[in-house]
Design a protein around this motif. Sequence first.
Motif, PDB file in Angstrom:
ATOM      1  N   ARG A 123       0.669  -1.106  -0.032  1.00 38.34           N
ATOM      2  CA  ARG A 123      -0.026  -0.069  -0.014  1.00 38.34           C
ATOM      3  C   ARG A 123       0.926   1.375  -0.071  1.00 38.34           C
ATOM      4  N   ILE A 124       0.218   2.275  -0.461  1.00 40.91           N
ATOM      5  CA  ILE A 124       0.843   3.552  -0.619  1.00 40.91           C
ATOM      6  C   ILE A 124       0.572   4.230   0.911  1.00 40.91           C
ATOM      7  N   ILE A 153       6.031  14.901  -1.330  1.00 41.04           N
ATOM      8  CA  ILE A 153       5.254  15.954  -0.802  1.00 41.04           C
ATOM      9  C   ILE A 153       4.057  16.599  -1.524  1.00 41.04           C
ATOM     10  N   ILE A 154       2.801  16.589  -1.292  1.00 43.40           N
ATOM     11  CA  ILE A 154       1.971  17.095  -2.267  1.00 43.40           C
ATOM     12  C   ILE A 154       1.330  18.319  -1.393  1.00 43.40           C
ATOM     13  N   ALA A 161      -3.307  12.263  -7.810  1.00 45.32           N
ATOM     14  CA  ALA A 161      -2.151  12.995  -7.403  1.00 45.32           C
ATOM     15  C   ALA A 161      -1.299  11.850  -6.480  1.00 45.32           C
ATOM     16  N   ILE A 162      -2.032  11.482  -5.548  1.00 49.10           N
ATOM     17  CA  ILE A 162      -1.243  10.438  -4.551  1.00 49.10           C
ATOM     18  C   ILE A 162      -0.558   9.314  -5.361  1.00 49.10           C
ATOM     19  N   ARG A 220       5.512  13.879 -11.369  1.00 54.61           N
ATOM     20  CA  ARG A 220       5.013  15.310 -10.768  1.00 54.61           C
ATOM     21  C   ARG A 220       3.327  15.265 -11.058  1.00 54.61           C
ATOM     22  N   PHE A 221       2.858  16.243 -10.260  1.00 55.63           N
ATOM     23  CA  PHE A 221       1.422  16.306 -10.574  1.00 55.63           C
ATOM     24  C   PHE A 221       0.875  17.676 -10.304  1.00 55.63           C
ATOM     25  N   LEU A 222       0.130  17.903 -11.300  1.00 56.84           N
ATOM     26  CA  LEU A 222      -0.659  19.360 -10.942  1.00 56.84           C
ATOM     27  C   LEU A 222      -1.843  19.152 -12.027  1.00 56.84           C
TER      28      LEU A 222
END
Length: 208
Positions: free
Chosen positions: A5-6, A82-83, A118-119, A127-129
Motif C-alpha cells: 500500500r501507499i 510531498i503534495i 495525485a497520490i 510530478r502532479f498538477l
Amino acid sequence: MKTPRIRILVVDDHFMIRLGLIGAFAAERDLELVGEARNGAEAIEAFAKLSPDVTLMDGILPDLHGVEVTRRILQRHPAARIIVVSINETAEDVHRAMEAGAWGYVPKSGEKDTIVEAIRAVAGGARFLPPELARRLAERNTQVSLSARELEVLRLIAQGKANKQIAAELVLSEATIKTHIAHILAKLDAPDRTRAVTVAMERGLLRP
C-alpha cells in the motif's frame, strides 16, 4: 502476493479538513493512512518517525507555512514526496511550492478523484498538477518577475505608504524608490500604483 500500500501522512490544522482528505482515499485498497499532524512541527516529527510514501501538506499551518515545512522535511529527507493541498491557487503559490521541492499541488476545492490521482502519480515517481494549475504555472514562467527589493517596495505601497516613507523604511533615497516603482509598473503592465498592487494580488505576489 499482496500489493504494497501507499502509506500517507496527512497534515492540516483543521480536523474536518483532515477527515475530508482521509475520506477521499479511505476506500481505496492501495492507499493507507499512517499518520496525521496539525502543524509544521508535528509534521516534521511525524515524517521522521513514519517515513510515509506520500505526504499531503496543508499550504497554511498555524506555526509555519506549508511550503517552509516542505522545504525543511526535504532538507532532512531528500526522497520525501510531498503534495501541497491549499486554498491558494495562484501561479505564484504553485511556483513557490514546486521550487521548495513539492512533487505536486492540489487545490482544496478539487475533487476527490484528483487527490487520489495525485497520490498515485507522486508515489509512482511523477510530478502532479491539475491542468488548470499547470496552465497558470506555464503562464507565470513567461512573465517578468519582480526582484526582492521591488516586492519590498510594492508591499509598502500596498500598506498605503508614500515614497518618502518607503525611502525612510528601506534606507534608500526617494529617487531610488521612484526608479523601483517605475520598474514595477513596467513589469506588471500597470498604469499606476493602485493597479500594480491589484495585479500583484491577483498573481499571488502579495497577500491582502
